[in-house]
Design a protein around this motif. Structure first.
Motif, PDB file in Angstrom:
ATOM      1  N   SER A 274       6.722  75.918  57.056  1.00  0.00           N
ATOM      2  CA  SER A 274       7.275  74.695  57.625  1.00  0.00           C
ATOM      3  C   SER A 274       8.561  75.057  58.353  1.00  0.00           C
ATOM      4  O   SER A 274       9.255  76.001  57.985  1.00  0.00           O
ATOM      5  CB  SER A 274       7.530  73.640  56.553  1.00  0.00           C
ATOM      6  N   ILE A 275       8.853  74.315  59.385  1.00  0.00           N
ATOM      7  CA  ILE A 275      10.006  74.585  60.232  1.00  0.00           C
ATOM      8  C   ILE A 275      10.905  73.362  60.245  1.00  0.00           C
ATOM      9  O   ILE A 275      10.427  72.234  60.376  1.00  0.00           O
ATOM     10  CB  ILE A 275       9.553  74.913  61.674  1.00  0.00           C
ATOM     11  N   GLU A 276      12.193  73.602  60.123  1.00  0.00           N
ATOM     12  CA  GLU A 276      13.183  72.543  60.286  1.00  0.00           C
ATOM     13  C   GLU A 276      14.047  72.942  61.467  1.00  0.00           C
ATOM     14  O   GLU A 276      14.837  73.871  61.374  1.00  0.00           O
ATOM     15  CB  GLU A 276      14.042  72.402  59.026  1.00  0.00           C
ATOM     16  N   ALA A 277      13.858  72.262  62.585  1.00  0.00           N
ATOM     17  CA  ALA A 277      14.600  72.613  63.793  1.00  0.00           C
ATOM     18  C   ALA A 277      14.822  71.378  64.647  1.00  0.00           C
ATOM     19  O   ALA A 277      13.990  70.477  64.679  1.00  0.00           O
ATOM     20  CB  ALA A 277      13.822  73.654  64.594  1.00  0.00           C
ATOM     21  N   ASP A 278      15.941  71.362  65.305  1.00  0.00           N
ATOM     22  CA  ASP A 278      16.237  70.346  66.307  1.00  0.00           C
ATOM     23  C   ASP A 278      16.476  71.094  67.611  1.00  0.00           C
ATOM     24  O   ASP A 278      17.462  71.811  67.751  1.00  0.00           O
ATOM     25  CB  ASP A 278      17.477  69.532  65.937  1.00  0.00           C
ATOM     26  N   ILE A 279      15.553  70.946  68.543  1.00  0.00           N
ATOM     27  CA  ILE A 279      15.626  71.641  69.823  1.00  0.00           C
ATOM     28  C   ILE A 279      16.025  70.632  70.882  1.00  0.00           C
ATOM     29  O   ILE A 279      15.387  69.591  71.039  1.00  0.00           O
ATOM     30  CB  ILE A 279      14.261  72.280  70.163  1.00  0.00           C
ATOM     31  N   LYS A 280      17.076  70.952  71.596  1.00  0.00           N
ATOM     32  CA  LYS A 280      17.552  70.082  72.667  1.00  0.00           C
ATOM     33  C   LYS A 280      17.431  70.838  73.984  1.00  0.00           C
ATOM     34  O   LYS A 280      17.954  71.931  74.128  1.00  0.00           O
ATOM     35  CB  LYS A 280      18.982  69.665  72.408  1.00  0.00           C
ATOM     36  N   ILE A 281      16.726  70.244  74.932  1.00  0.00           N
ATOM     37  CA  ILE A 281      16.478  70.856  76.229  1.00  0.00           C
ATOM     38  C   ILE A 281      17.226  70.062  77.291  1.00  0.00           C
ATOM     39  O   ILE A 281      17.166  68.832  77.310  1.00  0.00           O
ATOM     40  CB  ILE A 281      14.964  70.834  76.564  1.00  0.00           C
ATOM     41  N   THR A 282      17.908  70.769  78.173  1.00  0.00           N
ATOM     42  CA  THR A 282      18.596  70.134  79.290  1.00  0.00           C
ATOM     43  C   THR A 282      17.957  70.606  80.587  1.00  0.00           C
ATOM     44  O   THR A 282      17.915  71.802  80.860  1.00  0.00           O
ATOM     45  CB  THR A 282      20.096  70.483  79.292  1.00  0.00           C
ATOM     46  N   TRP A 283      17.421  69.675  81.331  1.00  0.00           N
ATOM     47  CA  TRP A 283      16.843  69.933  82.642  1.00  0.00           C
ATOM     48  C   TRP A 283      17.766  69.310  83.673  1.00  0.00           C
ATOM     49  O   TRP A 283      18.552  68.418  83.347  1.00  0.00           O
ATOM     50  CB  TRP A 283      15.458  69.293  82.758  1.00  0.00           C
ATOM     51  N   PRO A 284      17.667  69.727  84.926  1.00  0.00           N
ATOM     52  CA  PRO A 284      18.512  69.106  85.962  1.00  0.00           C
ATOM     53  C   PRO A 284      18.339  67.585  86.036  1.00  0.00           C
ATOM     54  O   PRO A 284      19.278  66.872  86.373  1.00  0.00           O
ATOM     55  CB  PRO A 284      18.027  69.768  87.260  1.00  0.00           C
ATOM     56  N   ASP A 285      17.141  67.096  85.678  1.00  0.00           N
ATOM     57  CA  ASP A 285      16.902  65.654  85.783  1.00  0.00           C
ATOM     58  C   ASP A 285      16.955  64.920  84.441  1.00  0.00           C
ATOM     59  O   ASP A 285      16.545  63.770  84.352  1.00  0.00           O
ATOM     60  CB  ASP A 285      15.560  65.394  86.465  1.00  0.00           C
ATOM     61  N   GLY A 286      17.464  65.577  83.384  1.00  0.00           N
ATOM     62  CA  GLY A 286      17.591  64.870  82.117  1.00  0.00           C
ATOM     63  C   GLY A 286      17.536  65.774  80.904  1.00  0.00           C
ATOM     64  O   GLY A 286      17.639  66.991  81.000  1.00  0.00           O
ATOM     65  N   HIS A 287      17.391  65.142  79.748  1.00  0.00           N
ATOM     66  CA  HIS A 287      17.394  65.832  78.475  1.00  0.00           C
ATOM     67  C   HIS A 287      16.125  65.490  77.699  1.00  0.00           C
ATOM     68  O   HIS A 287      15.521  64.444  77.919  1.00  0.00           O
ATOM     69  CB  HIS A 287      18.587  65.390  77.615  1.00  0.00           C
ATOM     70  N   LYS A 288      15.777  66.372  76.773  1.00  0.00           N
ATOM     71  CA  LYS A 288      14.641  66.112  75.900  1.00  0.00           C
ATOM     72  C   LYS A 288      14.931  66.770  74.560  1.00  0.00           C
ATOM     73  O   LYS A 288      15.535  67.825  74.491  1.00  0.00           O
ATOM     74  CB  LYS A 288      13.354  66.674  76.501  1.00  0.00           C
ATOM     75  N   SER A 289      14.502  66.127  73.482  1.00  0.00           N
ATOM     76  CA  SER A 289      14.689  66.668  72.138  1.00  0.00           C
ATOM     77  C   SER A 289      13.340  66.832  71.453  1.00  0.00           C
ATOM     78  O   SER A 289      12.419  66.034  71.671  1.00  0.00           O
ATOM     79  CB  SER A 289      15.553  65.734  71.300  1.00  0.00           C
ATOM     80  N   TYR A 290      13.229  67.872  70.655  1.00  0.00           N
ATOM     81  CA  TYR A 290      12.019  68.144  69.889  1.00  0.00           C
ATOM     82  C   TYR A 290      12.411  68.458  68.448  1.00  0.00           C
ATOM     83  O   TYR A 290      13.475  69.016  68.198  1.00  0.00           O
ATOM     84  CB  TYR A 290      11.274  69.366  70.433  1.00  0.00           C
ATOM     85  N   SER A 291      11.552  68.117  67.525  1.00  0.00           N
ATOM     86  CA  SER A 291      11.738  68.461  66.110  1.00  0.00           C
ATOM     87  C   SER A 291      10.411  68.968  65.555  1.00  0.00           C
ATOM     88  O   SER A 291       9.698  68.249  64.853  1.00  0.00           O
ATOM     89  CB  SER A 291      12.218  67.242  65.318  1.00  0.00           C
ATOM     90  N   PRO A 292      10.059  70.216  65.868  1.00  0.00           N
ATOM     91  CA  PRO A 292       8.787  70.741  65.377  1.00  0.00           C
ATOM     92  C   PRO A 292       8.830  70.924  63.863  1.00  0.00           C
ATOM     93  O   PRO A 292       9.869  71.244  63.292  1.00  0.00           O
ATOM     94  CB  PRO A 292       8.664  72.083  66.087  1.00  0.00           C
ATOM     95  N   GLY A 293       7.687  70.716  63.225  1.00  0.00           N
ATOM     96  CA  GLY A 293       7.609  70.881  61.779  1.00  0.00           C
ATOM     97  C   GLY A 293       6.659  71.982  61.353  1.00  0.00           C
ATOM     98  O   GLY A 293       6.552  72.289  60.178  1.00  0.00           O
TER      99      GLY A 293
END
Length: 64
Positions: free
Chosen positions: A5-24
């Motif tokens: 199991s994975i506990e992670a908070d991934i934050k991605i920044t693109w030129p046109d915005g942001h995105k967050s992921y929390s894979p398990g």
């Protein structure tokens, strides 16, 4: 097969915005990784990169 199991908070920044992921799971993390590779490199370059990784692991005897 080992359960991971994975506990992670991934934050991605693109030129046109942001995105967050929390894979398990490793599968969810792989989907996120492949999606980011395709967006950054394009389909063919991402496929080539992934093929190189599979080849490396096949040569190392890790294929199952």
């Amino acid at each position: 097969m080992t359960s991971v199991s994975i506990e992670a908070d991934i934050k991605i920044t693109w030129p046109d915005g942001h995105k967050s992921y929390s894979p398990g799971s490793p599968e969810e993390l792989a989907i996120i990784g492949v999606d980011l590779l395709v967006k950054d490199l394009g389909t063919q370059a991402a496929r080539s990169f992934i093929d190189q990784l599979f080849e490396k692991h096949s040569r190392a005897g890790h294929s199952q």
